[in-house]
Design a protein around this motif. Structure first.
Motif, PDB file in Angstrom:
ATOM      1  N   ASP A   1       0.832  -1.194   0.000  1.00 43.47           N
ATOM      2  CA  ASP A   1       0.000   0.000   0.000  1.00 43.47           C
ATOM      3  C   ASP A   1       0.871   1.249   0.000  1.00 43.47           C
ATOM      4  O   ASP A   1       1.933   1.276   0.615  1.00 43.47           O
ATOM      5  N   PRO A   2       0.397   2.297  -0.652  1.00 41.65           N
ATOM      6  CA  PRO A   2       1.157   3.550  -0.644  1.00 41.65           C
ATOM      7  C   PRO A   2       1.207   4.148   0.757  1.00 41.65           C
ATOM      8  O   PRO A   2       0.265   4.031   1.528  1.00 41.65           O
ATOM      9  N   MET A   3       2.309   4.793   1.070  1.00 37.13           N
ATOM     10  CA  MET A   3       2.480   5.483   2.344  1.00 37.13           C
ATOM     11  C   MET A   3       2.978   6.890   2.025  1.00 37.13           C
ATOM     12  O   MET A   3       3.959   7.045   1.294  1.00 37.13           O
ATOM     13  N   ILE A   4       2.277   7.874   2.571  1.00 31.94           N
ATOM     14  CA  ILE A   4       2.649   9.272   2.380  1.00 31.94           C
ATOM     15  C   ILE A   4       2.686   9.930   3.744  1.00 31.94           C
ATOM     16  O   ILE A   4       1.771   9.751   4.543  1.00 31.94           O
ATOM     17  N   THR A   5       3.749  10.681   4.019  1.00 35.57           N
ATOM     18  CA  THR A   5       3.797  11.454   5.256  1.00 35.57           C
ATOM     19  C   THR A   5       3.759  12.936   4.900  1.00 35.57           C
ATOM     20  O   THR A   5       4.307  13.359   3.878  1.00 35.57           O
TER      21      THR A   5
ATOM     22  N   LEU B   1       6.174  15.131   2.785  1.00 35.17           N
ATOM     23  CA  LEU B   1       7.575  14.987   3.172  1.00 35.17           C
ATOM     24  C   LEU B   1       8.210  13.740   2.575  1.00 35.17           C
ATOM     25  O   LEU B   1       9.392  13.738   2.252  1.00 35.17           O
ATOM     26  N   SER B   2       7.415  12.677   2.463  1.00 32.28           N
ATOM     27  CA  SER B   2       7.922  11.433   1.886  1.00 32.28           C
ATOM     28  C   SER B   2       6.765  10.656   1.289  1.00 32.28           C
ATOM     29  O   SER B   2       5.608  10.846   1.668  1.00 32.28           O
ATOM     30  N   ALA B   3       7.113   9.793   0.337  1.00 32.08           N
ATOM     31  CA  ALA B   3       6.105   8.960  -0.318  1.00 32.08           C
ATOM     32  C   ALA B   3       6.783   7.669  -0.752  1.00 32.08           C
ATOM     33  O   ALA B   3       7.895   7.694  -1.272  1.00 32.08           O
ATOM     34  N   SER B   4       6.100   6.560  -0.530  1.00 33.41           N
ATOM     35  CA  SER B   4       6.666   5.268  -0.916  1.00 33.41           C
ATOM     36  C   SER B   4       6.582   5.091  -2.432  1.00 33.41           C
ATOM     37  O   SER B   4       5.816   5.767  -3.125  1.00 33.41           O
ATOM     38  N   ASP B   5       7.381   4.179  -2.944  1.00 36.78           N
ATOM     39  CA  ASP B   5       7.404   3.933  -4.391  1.00 36.78           C
ATOM     40  C   ASP B   5       6.042   3.509  -4.932  1.00 36.78           C
ATOM     41  O   ASP B   5       5.727   3.769  -6.092  1.00 36.78           O
ATOM     42  N   SER B   6       5.213   2.868  -4.099  1.00 35.88           N
ATOM     43  CA  SER B   6       3.927   2.363  -4.578  1.00 35.88           C
ATOM     44  C   SER B   6       2.903   3.472  -4.833  1.00 35.88           C
ATOM     45  O   SER B   6       1.852   3.203  -5.397  1.00 35.88           O
ATOM     46  N   VAL B   7       3.200   4.719  -4.477  1.00 35.90           N
ATOM     47  CA  VAL B   7       2.247   5.799  -4.780  1.00 35.90           C
ATOM     48  C   VAL B   7       2.081   5.960  -6.288  1.00 35.90           C
ATOM     49  O   VAL B   7       1.002   6.312  -6.758  1.00 35.90           O
ATOM     50  N   GLU B   8       3.124   5.691  -7.046  1.00 39.09           N
ATOM     51  CA  GLU B   8       3.028   5.853  -8.499  1.00 39.09           C
ATOM     52  C   GLU B   8       2.039   4.862  -9.110  1.00 39.09           C
ATOM     53  O   GLU B   8       1.237   5.223  -9.965  1.00 39.09           O
ATOM     54  N   ARG B   9       2.059   3.634  -8.628  1.00 41.34           N
ATOM     55  CA  ARG B   9       1.139   2.613  -9.136  1.00 41.34           C
ATOM     56  C   ARG B   9      -0.307   2.984  -8.827  1.00 41.34           C
ATOM     57  O   ARG B   9      -1.194   2.792  -9.648  1.00 41.34           O
ATOM     58  N   VAL B  10      -0.561   3.557  -7.680  1.00 41.08           N
ATOM     59  CA  VAL B  10      -1.927   3.844  -7.242  1.00 41.08           C
ATOM     60  C   VAL B  10      -2.399   5.230  -7.669  1.00 41.08           C
ATOM     61  O   VAL B  10      -3.527   5.392  -8.133  1.00 41.08           O
ATOM     62  N   PHE B  11      -1.540   6.251  -7.529  1.00 39.80           N
ATOM     63  CA  PHE B  11      -1.955   7.628  -7.771  1.00 39.80           C
ATOM     64  C   PHE B  11      -1.415   8.238  -9.058  1.00 39.80           C
ATOM     65  O   PHE B  11      -1.836   9.326  -9.452  1.00 39.80           O
ATOM     66  N   GLY B  12      -0.441   7.573  -9.695  1.00 37.89           N
ATOM     67  CA  GLY B  12       0.101   8.082 -10.948  1.00 37.89           C
ATOM     68  C   GLY B  12       1.252   9.059 -10.796  1.00 37.89           C
ATOM     69  O   GLY B  12       1.899   9.413 -11.773  1.00 37.89           O
TER      70      GLY B  12
ATOM     71  N   LEU C   1       5.418  14.142  -5.818  1.00 36.28           N
ATOM     72  CA  LEU C   1       4.566  14.488  -4.681  1.00 36.28           C
ATOM     73  C   LEU C   1       5.314  15.238  -3.582  1.00 36.28           C
ATOM     74  O   LEU C   1       4.737  16.128  -2.948  1.00 36.28           O
ATOM     75  N   ILE C   2       6.575  14.890  -3.362  1.00 38.92           N
ATOM     76  CA  ILE C   2       7.331  15.527  -2.278  1.00 38.92           C
ATOM     77  C   ILE C   2       7.421  17.025  -2.539  1.00 38.92           C
ATOM     78  O   ILE C   2       7.772  17.471  -3.628  1.00 38.92           O
ATOM     79  N   GLY C   3       7.023  17.788  -1.522  1.00 35.38           N
ATOM     80  CA  GLY C   3       7.007  19.246  -1.625  1.00 35.38           C
ATOM     81  C   GLY C   3       5.650  19.813  -2.013  1.00 35.38           C
ATOM     82  O   GLY C   3       5.407  21.003  -1.858  1.00 35.38           O
ATOM     83  N   GLN C   4       4.757  18.960  -2.538  1.00 33.67           N
ATOM     84  CA  GLN C   4       3.396  19.379  -2.894  1.00 33.67           C
ATOM     85  C   GLN C   4       2.511  19.331  -1.654  1.00 33.67           C
ATOM     86  O   GLN C   4       2.788  18.600  -0.711  1.00 33.67           O
TER      87      GLN C   4
END
Length: 79
Positions: free
Chosen positions: A2-6, A14-25, A31-34
């Motif tokens: 599962d994606p993890m975003i802090t 501040l951080s995002a796991s590699d799986s965010v791309e598969r789920v959110f594009g 994403l970092i800084g947004q």
């Protein structure tokens, strides 16, 4: 996995796991800084900064420690 975003107290990613791309594009680097609002639908997108401001001011939260399910906006715009 599962994606993890802090995020910080202002909603900045501040951080995002590699799986965010598969789920959110978005790649983690995109994403970092947004602001996390980038993934939210209305009315959450418009209200999120206010929720965080209230939390910073009062320490009251409506989401921490609770399970919530909602749609997110993919990079290509679909929900």
């Amino acid at each position: 996995l599962d994606p993890m975003i802090t995020i910080d107290a202002f909603g900045t990613v501040l951080s995002a796991s590699d799986s965010v791309e598969r789920v959110f594009g978005y790649s983690p680097a995109e994403l970092i800084g947004q602001n996390i609002r980038i993934l939210m639908t209305e009315p959450y997108r418009s209200n999120h900064d206010g929720y965080l401001e209230k939390y910073r001011r009062t320490s009251e939260t409506g989401i921490i420690g609770r399970t919530r399910e909602f749609e997110v906006v993919h990079k290509d715009g679909h929900l």
